[in-house]
Design a protein around this motif. Structure first.
Motif, PDB file in Angstrom:
ATOM      1  N   LEU A 140       0.748  -1.251   0.020  1.00 54.26           N
ATOM      2  CA  LEU A 140      -0.166   0.144   0.035  1.00 54.26           C
ATOM      3  C   LEU A 140       1.002   1.135   0.063  1.00 54.26           C
ATOM      4  O   LEU A 140       0.522   2.258  -0.695  1.00 54.26           O
ATOM      5  CB  LEU A 140      -0.943  -0.174   1.334  1.00 54.26           C
ATOM      6  N   LEU A 141       1.751   1.165   0.775  1.00 52.92           N
ATOM      7  CA  LEU A 141       2.760   2.302   0.756  1.00 52.92           C
ATOM      8  C   LEU A 141       3.341   2.544  -0.611  1.00 52.92           C
ATOM      9  O   LEU A 141       3.611   3.847  -1.080  1.00 52.92           O
ATOM     10  CB  LEU A 141       3.931   2.236   1.827  1.00 52.92           C
ATOM     11  N   ASP A 142       3.968   1.354  -1.156  1.00 55.94           N
ATOM     12  CA  ASP A 142       4.485   1.572  -2.594  1.00 55.94           C
ATOM     13  C   ASP A 142       3.337   2.215  -3.630  1.00 55.94           C
ATOM     14  O   ASP A 142       3.880   2.902  -4.400  1.00 55.94           O
ATOM     15  CB  ASP A 142       4.818   0.166  -3.014  1.00 55.94           C
ATOM     16  N   ALA A 143       2.436   1.591  -3.513  1.00 55.47           N
ATOM     17  CA  ALA A 143       1.226   2.187  -4.496  1.00 55.47           C
ATOM     18  C   ALA A 143       0.900   3.598  -3.922  1.00 55.47           C
ATOM     19  O   ALA A 143       0.876   4.498  -5.101  1.00 55.47           O
ATOM     20  CB  ALA A 143      -0.070   1.448  -4.214  1.00 55.47           C
ATOM     21  N   ALA A 144       0.776   4.035  -2.935  1.00 54.61           N
ATOM     22  CA  ALA A 144       0.525   5.246  -2.731  1.00 54.61           C
ATOM     23  C   ALA A 144       1.413   6.362  -2.897  1.00 54.61           C
ATOM     24  O   ALA A 144       1.129   7.283  -3.506  1.00 54.61           O
ATOM     25  CB  ALA A 144       0.291   5.540  -1.279  1.00 54.61           C
ATOM     26  N   GLU A 145       2.811   6.100  -2.619  1.00 54.75           N
ATOM     27  CA  GLU A 145       3.896   6.754  -3.317  1.00 54.75           C
ATOM     28  C   GLU A 145       4.026   6.905  -4.614  1.00 54.75           C
ATOM     29  O   GLU A 145       4.026   8.175  -5.300  1.00 54.75           O
ATOM     30  CB  GLU A 145       5.061   6.190  -2.611  1.00 54.75           C
ATOM     31  N   GLU A 146       3.818   5.803  -5.474  1.00 51.03           N
ATOM     32  CA  GLU A 146       3.760   6.024  -6.821  1.00 51.03           C
ATOM     33  C   GLU A 146       2.572   6.950  -7.332  1.00 51.03           C
ATOM     34  O   GLU A 146       2.790   7.696  -8.300  1.00 51.03           O
ATOM     35  CB  GLU A 146       3.529   4.684  -7.543  1.00 51.03           C
ATOM     36  N   LEU A 147       1.298   6.638  -6.806  1.00 50.10           N
ATOM     37  CA  LEU A 147       0.338   7.358  -7.381  1.00 50.10           C
ATOM     38  C   LEU A 147       0.223   8.697  -6.895  1.00 50.10           C
ATOM     39  O   LEU A 147      -0.212   9.806  -7.753  1.00 50.10           O
ATOM     40  CB  LEU A 147      -1.090   6.675  -6.924  1.00 50.10           C
ATOM     41  N   PHE A 148       0.744   9.076  -5.694  1.00 53.78           N
ATOM     42  CA  PHE A 148       0.978  10.530  -5.066  1.00 53.78           C
ATOM     43  C   PHE A 148       1.837  11.278  -6.117  1.00 53.78           C
ATOM     44  O   PHE A 148       1.681  12.451  -6.446  1.00 53.78           O
ATOM     45  CB  PHE A 148       1.297  10.498  -3.771  1.00 53.78           C
ATOM     46  N   ALA A 149       3.162  10.521  -6.576  1.00 55.30           N
ATOM     47  CA  ALA A 149       4.026  11.130  -7.187  1.00 55.30           C
ATOM     48  C   ALA A 149       3.540  11.552  -8.480  1.00 55.30           C
ATOM     49  O   ALA A 149       4.073  12.680  -9.096  1.00 55.30           O
ATOM     50  CB  ALA A 149       5.135  10.397  -7.556  1.00 55.30           C
ATOM     51  N   LEU A 150       2.695  10.662  -9.051  1.00 55.83           N
ATOM     52  CA  LEU A 150       2.386  10.992 -10.479  1.00 55.83           C
ATOM     53  C   LEU A 150       0.942  11.967 -10.693  1.00 55.83           C
ATOM     54  O   LEU A 150       0.974  12.749 -11.614  1.00 55.83           O
ATOM     55  CB  LEU A 150       1.928   9.619 -11.142  1.00 55.83           C
ATOM     56  N   HIS A 151       0.140  11.823  -9.580  1.00 54.83           N
ATOM     57  CA  HIS A 151      -1.132  12.575  -9.670  1.00 54.83           C
ATOM     58  C   HIS A 151      -1.375  13.535  -8.635  1.00 54.83           C
ATOM     59  O   HIS A 151      -2.307  14.426  -8.857  1.00 54.83           O
ATOM     60  CB  HIS A 151      -2.221  11.758  -9.932  1.00 54.83           C
ATOM     61  N   GLY A 152      -0.589  13.451  -7.541  1.00 58.72           N
ATOM     62  CA  GLY A 152      -0.731  14.558  -6.530  1.00 58.72           C
ATOM     63  C   GLY A 152      -1.423  14.028  -5.550  1.00 58.72           C
ATOM     64  O   GLY A 152      -2.475  13.124  -5.829  1.00 58.72           O
ATOM     65  N   VAL A 153      -1.466  14.469  -4.429  1.00 58.09           N
ATOM     66  CA  VAL A 153      -1.867  13.756  -3.129  1.00 58.09           C
ATOM     67  C   VAL A 153      -3.577  13.923  -3.120  1.00 58.09           C
ATOM     68  O   VAL A 153      -4.246  12.996  -3.006  1.00 58.09           O
ATOM     69  CB  VAL A 153      -1.113  14.491  -1.739  1.00 58.09           C
ATOM     70  N   ASP A 154      -4.186  15.206  -3.437  1.00 57.74           N
ATOM     71  CA  ASP A 154      -5.473  15.346  -3.557  1.00 57.74           C
ATOM     72  C   ASP A 154      -6.374  14.471  -4.525  1.00 57.74           C
ATOM     73  O   ASP A 154      -7.432  14.677  -4.545  1.00 57.74           O
ATOM     74  CB  ASP A 154      -5.726  16.705  -3.506  1.00 57.74           C
ATOM     75  N   ALA A 155      -5.608  14.255  -5.492  1.00 54.63           N
ATOM     76  CA  ALA A 155      -5.920  13.784  -6.749  1.00 54.63           C
ATOM     77  C   ALA A 155      -6.275  12.008  -6.653  1.00 54.63           C
ATOM     78  O   ALA A 155      -6.876  11.473  -7.489  1.00 54.63           O
ATOM     79  CB  ALA A 155      -5.521  13.948  -8.085  1.00 54.63           C
ATOM     80  N   VAL A 156      -5.761  11.532  -5.624  1.00 50.15           N
ATOM     81  CA  VAL A 156      -5.895  10.170  -5.502  1.00 50.15           C
ATOM     82  C   VAL A 156      -6.585   9.467  -4.197  1.00 50.15           C
ATOM     83  O   VAL A 156      -6.431  10.012  -3.083  1.00 50.15           O
ATOM     84  CB  VAL A 156      -4.270   9.397  -5.286  1.00 50.15           C
TER      85      VAL A 156
END
Length: 220
Positions: free
Chosen positions: A12-28
């Motif tokens: 879950l940490l890996d996924a969150a870091e990737e998605l936050f990096a690509l799309h921004g925290v508020d968009a995920v």
């Protein structure tokens, strides 16, 4: 938590870091993070972290202990007459060494670059780094050779160095993923050390009346 639970938490940490990096925290959303790891349990983030703030706090604290340990080693080995570049290296090298050691593609620099200006997580940022005191120790060592620079200006420049380093590393991380990079993390680190030394030691040509205490901690 058992081995399976630890693995699920890391995924879950890996996924969150990737998605936050690509799309921004508020968009995920938490649901999107869970789906990214392939689980149908859309409450997985809440189960493992309690809430979104704790997920972000876990991401911010991730790898921090090993990086701080490396910094402590470098700082302890500094000779009394260490120059400014050697002092800055204590801050920069553990950061780029950590990025160099990560599996590729990595998302760490881009995640931190995204999260640094998100109003919704400002309190989490402040509380996550409030116990990190090595910045002040290094600032005092920098001060030894820069007595002509007012302390408030030196502190502000050191903050600029942190943000500059984060931005450059985020860009280089993206270039690594795209295969367009030149050099390596070591060359990035020493570029930042040299640039930082020049900026910190630059003559002061005007008062720093506009300066205010930083509201965002250094993330590297």
């Amino acid at each position: 938590m058992g081995h399976h639970g630890d693995m699920a938490r890391e995924a879950l940490l890996d996924a969150a870091e990737e998605l936050f990096a690509l799309h921004g925290v508020d968009a995920v959303s938490n649901r999107r993070i869970a789906e990214h790891v392939g689980t149908h349990n859309h409450s997985a983030v809440a189960y493992h972290f309690g809430n979104r703030d704790e997920l972000i706090r876990a991401l911010l604290q991730r790898h921090l202990r090993s990086m701080e340990g490396r910094r402590a080693e470098l700082f302890a080995d500094l000779p009394e007459d260490a120059g400014l570049s050697a002092v800055i290296a204590c801050r920069i090298l553990p950061w780029v060494e950590q990025l160099a050691a990560m599996p590729q593609p990595s998302w760490r620099a881009r995640f931190l670059y995204q999260v640094r200006t998100v109003p919704s997580v400002s309190e989490v940022l402040a509380s996550s780094f409030e116990l990190n005191n090595d910045f002040d120790d290094l600032l005092l060592r920098m001060r030894e050779g820069l007595r002509e620079i007012p302390l408030d200006i030196l502190r502000a420049r050191a903050g600029v160095l942190g943000h500059m380093a984060l931005g450059i590393c985020a860009e280089f991380e993206a270039q690594l993923q795209a295969g367009t990079q030149k050099g390596n993390w070591t060359s990035v680190g020493y570029f930042l050390i040299d640039a930082g030394a020049g900026m910190l030691a630059a003559p002061v040509t005007h008062s720093g009346d506009f300066l205010t205490p930083p509201t965002i901690p250094s993330l590297i």
